[in-house]
Scaffold this motif. Structure first.
Motif, mmCIF file in Angstrom:
data_model
loop_
_atom_site.group_PDB
_atom_site.id
_atom_site.type_symbol
_atom_site.label_atom_id
_atom_site.label_comp_id
_atom_site.label_asym_id
_atom_site.label_seq_id
_atom_site.Cartn_x
_atom_site.Cartn_y
_atom_site.Cartn_z
ATOM 1 N N ARG A 43 122.024 89.637 -42.882
ATOM 2 C CA ARG A 43 121.022 90.686 -42.654
ATOM 3 C C ARG A 43 121.481 91.651 -41.561
ATOM 4 O O ARG A 43 121.252 92.851 -41.661
ATOM 5 C CB ARG A 43 119.692 90.066 -42.261
ATOM 6 N N ALA A 44 122.105 91.127 -40.518
ATOM 7 C CA ALA A 44 122.615 91.986 -39.441
ATOM 8 C C ALA A 44 123.642 92.971 -39.988
ATOM 9 O O ALA A 44 123.780 94.080 -39.474
ATOM 10 C CB ALA A 44 123.225 91.141 -38.330
ATOM 11 N N GLY A 45 124.352 92.581 -41.036
ATOM 12 C CA GLY A 45 125.328 93.448 -41.685
ATOM 13 C C GLY A 45 124.739 94.322 -42.770
ATOM 14 O O GLY A 45 125.460 94.948 -43.529
ATOM 15 N N SER A 79 121.568 80.624 -40.258
ATOM 16 C CA SER A 79 122.505 81.431 -39.473
ATOM 17 C C SER A 79 123.266 82.402 -40.357
ATOM 18 O O SER A 79 123.471 83.551 -39.987
ATOM 19 C CB SER A 79 123.512 80.531 -38.747
ATOM 20 N N THR A 126 120.963 85.227 -41.282
ATOM 21 C CA THR A 126 120.776 86.129 -40.146
ATOM 22 C C THR A 126 121.982 87.055 -39.988
ATOM 23 O O THR A 126 121.833 88.261 -39.783
ATOM 24 C CB THR A 126 120.549 85.329 -38.849
ATOM 25 N N LEU A 127 123.179 86.496 -40.097
ATOM 26 C CA LEU A 127 124.400 87.297 -39.985
ATOM 27 C C LEU A 127 124.499 88.316 -41.120
ATOM 28 O O LEU A 127 124.875 89.470 -40.902
ATOM 29 C CB LEU A 127 125.622 86.388 -39.985
ATOM 30 N N GLN A 150 130.709 95.857 -43.721
ATOM 31 C CA GLN A 150 129.601 95.761 -42.767
ATOM 32 C C GLN A 150 129.193 94.305 -42.542
ATOM 33 O O GLN A 150 128.936 93.896 -41.416
ATOM 34 C CB GLN A 150 128.402 96.567 -43.244
ATOM 35 N N HIS A 166 129.854 91.271 -38.866
ATOM 36 C CA HIS A 166 128.844 90.457 -38.184
ATOM 37 C C HIS A 166 129.096 88.955 -38.317
ATOM 38 O O HIS A 166 128.320 88.156 -37.799
ATOM 39 C CB HIS A 166 127.455 90.802 -38.720
#
Length: 92
Positions: free
Chosen positions: A38-40, A32, A35-36, A62, A66
């Motif tokens: 990478r989203a940023g 998790s 994933t967070l 950034q 997220h």
């Protein structure tokens, strides 16, 4: 004296605006957090020195956008935290 020591420790652990930093999950699993991050827009470098922590490179603002407040600590990356990249294979 204690306030000075706390200030120095705080400055040493304050993450840079951009660059290498460590994400330490407080309530989530490593996948998790990855994933967070990478989203940023962060790039994963490897495992950090704390259980479930990851070392990433990116923009702190950034990445923070997220991550839900209170779920992950964003700290300056420690030199010992830039090692094992094997975690990336399991998260890819």
């Amino acid at each position: 004296m204690t306030a000075i020591s706390a200030s120095l420790l705080g400055m040493a652990l304050w993450p840079p605006r951009s660059g290498a930093m460590m994400l330490v999950p407080l309530h989530q699993n490593v996948a998790s957090v990855a994933t967070l991050a990478r989203a940023g827009g962060a790039m994963l470098l490897g495992k950090g020195p704390f259980p479930g922590s990851l070392v990433v490179v990116g923009n702190r603002a950034q990445i923070a956008r997220h991550i839900p407040t209170g779920d992950v600590l964003i700290l300056a990356s420690l030199p010992t935290g830039c090692g094992d990249a094997s975690v990336l294979e399991t998260l890819a």
